[in-house]
Enzyme design. Sequence first.
Site, PDB file in Angstrom:
ATOM      1  N   GLU A   1       0.831  -1.211   0.000  1.00  0.00           N
ATOM      2  CA  GLU A   1       0.000   0.000   0.000  1.00  0.00           C
ATOM      3  C   GLU A   1       0.869   1.266   0.000  1.00  0.00           C
ATOM      4  O   GLU A   1       1.907   1.321   0.658  1.00  0.00           O
ATOM      5  CB  GLU A   1      -0.884  -0.011   1.243  1.00  0.00           C
ATOM      6  CG  GLU A   1      -1.796   1.198   1.400  1.00  0.00           C
ATOM      7  CD  GLU A   1      -2.570   1.194   2.705  1.00  0.00           C
ATOM      8  OE1 GLU A   1      -3.527   1.976   2.813  1.00  0.00           O
ATOM      9  OE2 GLU A   1      -2.217   0.419   3.621  1.00  0.00           O
TER      10      GLU A   1
ATOM     11  N   LYS B   1      -9.524   2.579  -2.015  1.00  0.00           N
ATOM     12  CA  LYS B   1      -9.825   2.067  -0.679  1.00  0.00           C
ATOM     13  C   LYS B   1     -11.180   2.566  -0.186  1.00  0.00           C
ATOM     14  O   LYS B   1     -11.427   3.765  -0.102  1.00  0.00           O
ATOM     15  CB  LYS B   1      -8.718   2.505   0.270  1.00  0.00           C
ATOM     16  CG  LYS B   1      -8.736   1.858   1.641  1.00  0.00           C
ATOM     17  CD  LYS B   1      -7.489   2.290   2.415  1.00  0.00           C
ATOM     18  CE  LYS B   1      -7.331   1.585   3.728  1.00  0.00           C
ATOM     19  NZ  LYS B   1      -6.074   1.987   4.413  1.00  0.00           N
TER      20      LYS B   1
ATOM     21  N   CYS C   1      -5.566  -3.001   3.064  1.00  0.00           N
ATOM     22  CA  CYS C   1      -5.273  -2.853   4.483  1.00  0.00           C
ATOM     23  C   CYS C   1      -6.520  -2.954   5.381  1.00  0.00           C
ATOM     24  O   CYS C   1      -7.024  -4.040   5.620  1.00  0.00           O
ATOM     25  CB  CYS C   1      -4.510  -1.546   4.700  1.00  0.00           C
ATOM     26  SG  CYS C   1      -3.516  -1.512   6.221  1.00  0.00           S
TER      27      CYS C   1
END
Length: 260
Positions: free
Chosen positions: A43, A112, A146
């Site tokens: 990331e 995200k 994540c």
Amino acid sequence: MKFKITCLQMDIAFGDPNKNYQHAEKLIGNAMKENPDIIVLPELWTTGYDLTRLDTIADRNAEKTIDFLTKAAKKYQVHFVGGSVANRGGQGVKNTLLIVNNEGKLVQSYSKLHLFKLMDEHLYLEAGQEKGLFELDNRSFGGVICYDIRFPEWIRAHTAKGAEALFVVAEWPAPRLSHWRSLLIARAIENQCFVIACNRSGSDPNNEFAGHSMIIDPWGEVIAEAGANEEILSVVIELDLVKDIRKQIPIFEDRRPDLY
């Protein structure tokens, strides 16, 4: 169908994209000694969590990173789950995962969905709205970033649509390493899929990161795991195992989404 997966668990220079591109290029060259089919980056690998300066260091429309990955994919004829980058567009900055196939074509991008307030993401980033489903070599995958792994319903939204493996790119902090391992294993078991998780190593001015990139099979068995330091992690997965396990315990057939 077999895929050789290689995760680049790299340290990231805080707020220095040029240095990170150079470092990633070197690591990709080293990784090609493993003859991978898919290379995975972590990331925000171009900037790290230098959130306060994203207005100046974020990649406009992810153009530089897409160009970087496209050239590498064509040069080495390898697929990239190209980690995520700070992507500055017309609606602010998003944290965007990039998928580039071995012909150098951008096949998917995913921004995200779940922003992590403990690291102030909501103050500097805009959340995405689309799923991370994509195909490589006619097989279905999902990609998330994540904090997304703490939302099992979001992962199921991908596997219920056919994803056989889940790619997770992350900058997961060291103090919550036990959560990282437990959540990834749980996501593999409950979705009967491979989980390929590429974390960063090292530290920035505010955080120490866990490393421990992992590749987990659909039974929840960890088949490869890195340590805490920078590392290239490679393993071959047999994707047809997913179909076999889903036949043995048919959870997708037994779901009751009408009552959920």
